[in-house]
Motif scaffolding. Structure first.
Motif, PDB file in Angstrom:
ATOM      1  N   GLY A   1       0.791  -1.219   0.000  1.00 23.17           N
ATOM      2  CA  GLY A   1       0.000   0.000   0.000  1.00 23.17           C
ATOM      3  C   GLY A   1       0.826   1.273   0.000  1.00 23.17           C
ATOM      4  N   THR A   2       2.161   1.172   0.032  1.00 27.25           N
ATOM      5  CA  THR A   2       2.983   2.372  -0.015  1.00 27.25           C
ATOM      6  C   THR A   2       3.280   2.713  -1.465  1.00 27.25           C
ATOM      7  N   SER A   3       3.891   3.863  -1.666  1.00 23.10           N
ATOM      8  CA  SER A   3       4.221   4.292  -3.028  1.00 23.10           C
ATOM      9  C   SER A   3       5.186   3.329  -3.703  1.00 23.10           C
TER      10      SER A   3
ATOM     11  N   LEU B   1      -0.334  11.638 -13.415  1.00 18.02           N
ATOM     12  CA  LEU B   1      -0.861  12.799 -12.679  1.00 18.02           C
ATOM     13  C   LEU B   1      -2.110  12.434 -11.883  1.00 18.02           C
ATOM     14  N   LYS B   2      -2.996  11.646 -12.499  1.00 17.63           N
ATOM     15  CA  LYS B   2      -4.210  11.203 -11.798  1.00 17.63           C
ATOM     16  C   LYS B   2      -3.843  10.390 -10.560  1.00 17.63           C
ATOM     17  N   ALA B   3      -2.852   9.511 -10.704  1.00 17.97           N
ATOM     18  CA  ALA B   3      -2.410   8.691  -9.567  1.00 17.97           C
ATOM     19  C   ALA B   3      -1.878   9.575  -8.451  1.00 17.97           C
ATOM     20  N   ALA B   4      -1.089  10.587  -8.799  1.00 21.11           N
ATOM     21  CA  ALA B   4      -0.533  11.491  -7.799  1.00 21.11           C
ATOM     22  C   ALA B   4      -1.642  12.232  -7.052  1.00 21.11           C
TER      23      ALA B   4
ATOM     24  N   LEU C   1      -3.242   9.906  -4.632  1.00 17.45           N
ATOM     25  CA  LEU C   1      -2.365   9.623  -3.502  1.00 17.45           C
ATOM     26  C   LEU C   1      -2.110  10.855  -2.653  1.00 17.45           C
ATOM     27  N   LYS C   2      -2.691  11.960  -3.038  1.00 17.82           N
ATOM     28  CA  LYS C   2      -2.656  13.234  -2.320  1.00 17.82           C
ATOM     29  C   LYS C   2      -1.324  13.973  -2.424  1.00 17.82           C
ATOM     30  N   GLY C   3      -0.281  13.350  -2.932  1.00 19.47           N
ATOM     31  CA  GLY C   3       0.970  14.041  -3.157  1.00 19.47           C
ATOM     32  C   GLY C   3       1.746  14.438  -1.930  1.00 19.47           C
ATOM     33  N   ASN C   4       1.200  14.261  -0.737  1.00 21.17           N
ATOM     34  CA  ASN C   4       1.920  14.669   0.476  1.00 21.17           C
ATOM     35  C   ASN C   4       2.661  13.514   1.118  1.00 21.17           C
TER      36      ASN C   4
END
Length: 154
Positions: free
Chosen positions: A16-18, A142-145, A148-151
């Protein structure tokens, strides 16, 4: 004299992590494809109608044989005008990119993002056992980012 390492032990990525996000999780599988014998005019109409910038070219066995893009069509428009040739009979196979770089669906999505940056490509096809199975675009990353909220990238 013994050399000391100040680098700590790295933990293995947990589910579940990046580190665990694959290209196949975000690739498009409902693809608009083109045939080598199709006319470039048909491709241009499809690109405009579907609001896409290009797509894979496959043979009758669904094997990837090239990619055609807006840029390829633009080159044809310019060439046809310069040489005063009609475009009705111009085929995709004569203007598509034939050397196509693909990526593995199991590749980490963020490694794919790096590959986009280094290659300056807008899309990569995913081929499995010789057949086209999907396509990942910069927009998919970009949609994935955003998802994933980007933070925290979790």
């Amino acid at each position: 004299m013994a050399i000391k390492s100040y680098r700590g032990k790295r933990a293995k990525p947990t589910k579940g992590t990046s580190e665990d996000i694959k290209v196949s999780d975000y690739m498009s599988t409902d693809l608009t494809t083109f045939k080598p014998q199709q006319s470039v005019l048909e491709v241009m109409n499809t690109l405009i109608k579907k609001k896409i910038s290009g797509g894979p070219v496959v043979n009758d066995k669904n094997e990837l044989v090239g990619i055609i893009s807006e840029g390829d069509c633009m080159k044809q428009i310019s060439s046809s005008r310069y040489h005063n040739h009609p475009m009705q009979d111009v085929k995709v196979e004569d203007h598509m990119a034939k050397e196509v770089e693909t990526i593995d669906g199991e590749m980490n999505l963020f490694d794919a993002a790096d590959k986009f940056l280094s290659s300056r490509r807008r899309r990569f096809p995913i081929v499995q056992e010789g057949k086209l199975v999907g396509l990942i675009s910069q927009k998919d990353v970009l949609k994935a980012a955003l998802e994933l909220k980007g933070n925290s990238w979790k």
